[in-house]
Design a protein around this motif. Structure first.
Motif, PDB file in Angstrom:
ATOM      1  N   ASN A  10     -49.828  29.396   6.651  1.00 52.52           N
ATOM      2  CA  ASN A  10     -50.934  30.204   6.145  1.00 52.52           C
ATOM      3  C   ASN A  10     -50.640  30.737   4.749  1.00 52.52           C
ATOM      4  OD1 ASN A  10     -52.207  29.676   8.499  1.00 52.52           O
ATOM      5  ND2 ASN A  10     -52.079  31.737   9.331  1.00 52.52           N
ATOM      6  N   LYS A  11     -49.380  31.107   4.484  1.00 52.38           N
ATOM      7  CA  LYS A  11     -49.034  31.570   3.138  1.00 52.38           C
ATOM      8  C   LYS A  11     -49.223  30.460   2.113  1.00 52.38           C
ATOM      9  CE  LYS A  11     -45.960  35.390   4.047  1.00 52.38           C
ATOM     10  NZ  LYS A  11     -44.619  35.931   4.002  1.00 52.38           N
ATOM     11  N   ARG A  12     -48.864  29.242   2.476  1.00 53.05           N
ATOM     12  CA  ARG A  12     -49.036  28.124   1.546  1.00 53.05           C
ATOM     13  C   ARG A  12     -50.511  27.826   1.306  1.00 53.05           C
ATOM     14  NH1 ARG A  12     -44.102  24.224   3.599  1.00 53.05           N
ATOM     15  NH2 ARG A  12     -42.501  25.240   2.339  1.00 53.05           N
ATOM     16  N   GLN A  13     -51.328  27.932   2.345  1.00 50.16           N
ATOM     17  CA  GLN A  13     -52.772  27.734   2.166  1.00 50.16           C
ATOM     18  C   GLN A  13     -53.348  28.791   1.229  1.00 50.16           C
ATOM     19  OE1 GLN A  13     -54.630  27.687   6.018  1.00 50.16           O
ATOM     20  NE2 GLN A  13     -54.534  25.456   6.151  1.00 50.16           N
ATOM     21  N   ALA A  14     -52.918  30.033   1.401  1.00 44.96           N
ATOM     22  CA  ALA A  14     -53.402  31.110   0.537  1.00 44.96           C
ATOM     23  C   ALA A  14     -52.926  30.911  -0.896  1.00 44.96           C
ATOM     24  CB  ALA A  14     -52.949  32.464   1.075  1.00 44.96           C
ATOM     25  N   LEU A  15     -51.672  30.507  -1.076  1.00 45.56           N
ATOM     26  CA  LEU A  15     -51.133  30.280  -2.420  1.00 45.56           C
ATOM     27  C   LEU A  15     -51.835  29.119  -3.116  1.00 45.56           C
ATOM     28  CD1 LEU A  15     -47.348  30.851  -1.805  1.00 45.56           C
ATOM     29  CD2 LEU A  15     -48.728  32.033  -3.508  1.00 45.56           C
ATOM     30  N   ALA A  16     -52.380  28.176  -2.356  1.00 46.11           N
ATOM     31  CA  ALA A  16     -53.090  27.057  -2.957  1.00 46.11           C
ATOM     32  C   ALA A  16     -54.412  27.495  -3.579  1.00 46.11           C
ATOM     33  CB  ALA A  16     -53.348  25.973  -1.913  1.00 46.11           C
ATOM     34  N   PHE A  17     -54.974  28.629  -3.126  1.00 47.72           N
ATOM     35  CA  PHE A  17     -56.270  29.090  -3.645  1.00 47.72           C
ATOM     36  C   PHE A  17     -56.137  30.326  -4.523  1.00 47.72           C
ATOM     37  CE2 PHE A  17     -60.374  31.260  -3.425  1.00 47.72           C
ATOM     38  CZ  PHE A  17     -61.239  30.221  -3.739  1.00 47.72           C
ATOM     39  N   ILE A  18     -55.386  31.321  -4.070  1.00 48.97           N
ATOM     40  CA  ILE A  18     -55.223  32.570  -4.817  1.00 48.97           C
ATOM     41  C   ILE A  18     -54.227  32.333  -5.944  1.00 48.97           C
ATOM     42  CG2 ILE A  18     -54.504  34.978  -4.631  1.00 48.97           C
ATOM     43  CD1 ILE A  18     -55.487  34.806  -1.688  1.00 48.97           C
ATOM     44  N   THR A  19     -54.568  32.804  -7.145  1.00 48.93           N
ATOM     45  CA  THR A  19     -53.827  32.389  -8.336  1.00 48.93           C
ATOM     46  C   THR A  19     -52.560  33.190  -8.618  1.00 48.93           C
ATOM     47  OG1 THR A  19     -55.227  33.799  -9.711  1.00 48.93           O
ATOM     48  CG2 THR A  19     -55.912  31.515  -9.434  1.00 48.93           C
ATOM     49  N   LYS A  20     -52.352  34.319  -7.964  1.00 50.71           N
ATOM     50  CA  LYS A  20     -51.166  35.142  -8.247  1.00 50.71           C
ATOM     51  C   LYS A  20     -50.333  35.321  -6.978  1.00 50.71           C
ATOM     52  CE  LYS A  20     -53.373  37.873 -11.876  1.00 50.71           C
ATOM     53  NZ  LYS A  20     -53.800  39.228 -12.262  1.00 50.71           N
ATOM     54  N   GLU A  21     -49.033  35.086  -7.097  1.00 53.54           N
ATOM     55  CA  GLU A  21     -48.151  35.194  -5.931  1.00 53.54           C
ATOM     56  C   GLU A  21     -48.062  36.625  -5.413  1.00 53.54           C
ATOM     57  OE1 GLU A  21     -44.310  33.366  -6.143  1.00 53.54           O
ATOM     58  OE2 GLU A  21     -45.096  31.632  -7.216  1.00 53.54           O
ATOM     59  N   VAL A  47     -50.347  38.847  -5.443  1.00 53.20           N
ATOM     60  CA  VAL A  47     -51.582  39.162  -4.712  1.00 53.20           C
ATOM     61  C   VAL A  47     -51.523  38.578  -3.305  1.00 53.20           C
ATOM     62  CG1 VAL A  47     -54.088  38.854  -4.673  1.00 53.20           C
ATOM     63  CG2 VAL A  47     -52.934  39.349  -6.820  1.00 53.20           C
ATOM     64  N   VAL A  48     -50.936  37.393  -3.162  1.00 52.92           N
ATOM     65  CA  VAL A  48     -50.762  36.796  -1.831  1.00 52.92           C
ATOM     66  C   VAL A  48     -49.822  37.663  -0.998  1.00 52.92           C
ATOM     67  CG1 VAL A  48     -49.908  34.799  -0.547  1.00 52.92           C
ATOM     68  CG2 VAL A  48     -51.273  34.462  -2.606  1.00 52.92           C
ATOM     69  N   ALA A  49     -48.744  38.148  -1.619  1.00 58.97           N
ATOM     70  CA  ALA A  49     -47.816  39.036  -0.910  1.00 58.97           C
ATOM     71  C   ALA A  49     -48.535  40.308  -0.466  1.00 58.97           C
ATOM     72  CB  ALA A  49     -46.629  39.368  -1.799  1.00 58.97           C
ATOM     73  N   LYS A  50     -49.362  40.868  -1.347  1.00 58.55           N
ATOM     74  CA  LYS A  50     -50.129  42.071  -1.000  1.00 58.55           C
ATOM     75  C   LYS A  50     -51.111  41.775   0.133  1.00 58.55           C
ATOM     76  CE  LYS A  50     -53.323  45.454  -2.959  1.00 58.55           C
ATOM     77  NZ  LYS A  50     -54.100  45.868  -4.141  1.00 58.55           N
ATOM     78  N   LEU A  51     -51.737  40.590   0.091  1.00 59.95           N
ATOM     79  CA  LEU A  51     -52.684  40.189   1.134  1.00 59.95           C
ATOM     80  C   LEU A  51     -52.005  40.143   2.499  1.00 59.95           C
ATOM     81  CD1 LEU A  51     -55.406  38.971   2.112  1.00 59.95           C
ATOM     82  CD2 LEU A  51     -54.535  36.747   1.408  1.00 59.95           C
ATOM     83  N   PHE A  52     -50.840  39.524   2.578  1.00 63.96           N
ATOM     84  CA  PHE A  52     -50.150  39.370   3.855  1.00 63.96           C
ATOM     85  C   PHE A  52     -49.464  40.656   4.312  1.00 63.96           C
ATOM     86  CE2 PHE A  52     -50.939  34.958   3.124  1.00 63.96           C
ATOM     87  CZ  PHE A  52     -50.947  34.383   4.378  1.00 63.96           C
ATOM     88  N   ASN A  53     -48.967  41.477   3.390  1.00 64.65           N
ATOM     89  CA  ASN A  53     -48.181  42.660   3.755  1.00 64.65           C
ATOM     90  C   ASN A  53     -49.001  43.938   3.881  1.00 64.65           C
ATOM     91  OD1 ASN A  53     -45.906  41.035   3.728  1.00 64.65           O
ATOM     92  ND2 ASN A  53     -45.500  41.459   1.571  1.00 64.65           N
ATOM     93  N   GLU A  54     -50.083  44.071   3.108  1.00 62.21           N
ATOM     94  CA  GLU A  54     -50.849  45.325   3.107  1.00 62.21           C
ATOM     95  C   GLU A  54     -52.284  45.153   3.607  1.00 62.21           C
ATOM     96  OE1 GLU A  54     -50.711  47.135  -0.782  1.00 62.21           O
ATOM     97  OE2 GLU A  54     -48.650  46.440  -1.088  1.00 62.21           O
ATOM     98  N   ILE A  55     -53.006  44.179   3.066  1.00 62.86           N
ATOM     99  CA  ILE A  55     -54.437  44.078   3.349  1.00 62.86           C
ATOM    100  C   ILE A  55     -54.710  43.578   4.765  1.00 62.86           C
ATOM    101  CG2 ILE A  55     -56.593  42.970   2.651  1.00 62.86           C
ATOM    102  CD1 ILE A  55     -55.466  42.919  -0.223  1.00 62.86           C
TER     103      ILE A  55
END
Length: 113
Positions: free
Chosen positions: A59-70, A72-80
């Protein structure tokens, strides 16, 4: 007509614009745009928040393929995503704010609830 809106752009331009807007929304929590764009951004953002609820490498790799900043992906998985763990959808709110001054396009603020 099923599917996504074209937004008056080529498919590459539309994808790039949506990637940037989803990244900015997840980073800042709120953006102002047109109502039509906001509806498309809401669909994509909710898709990736739902994806981030299951925290695994795929899932992290799928998100990194679309979201342009790493970060932000970390924030998505850890906080949001943990914030919405018990909620099934409806993570974004669109509030209409009236017409734009230049061309009278219907404007809206999209924000994470």
């Amino acid at each position: 007509m099923p599917g996504t809106r074209k937004l008056g752009r080529t498919s590459e331009h539309r994808t790039a614009m949506l990637r940037a807007m989803v990244t900015f929304l997840l980073e800042n929590g709120k953006i102002e745009t047109t109502v039509t764009r906001a509806k498309e951004v809401r669909a994509m953002t909710e898709k990736y928040i739902t994806l981030a609820k299951v925290n695994n490498l795929s899932n992290k790799r799928q998100a990194l393929a679309f979201i342009t900043k790493e970060d932000v992906v970390a924030k998505l998985f850890n906080e949001i995503a943990p914030k919405y763990a018990e909620v099934n959808g409806g993570y974004c709110r669109i509030v209409r704010v009236g017409p734009r001054r230049g061309d009278a396009a219907e404007m809206a603020i999209i924000e994470l609830i």
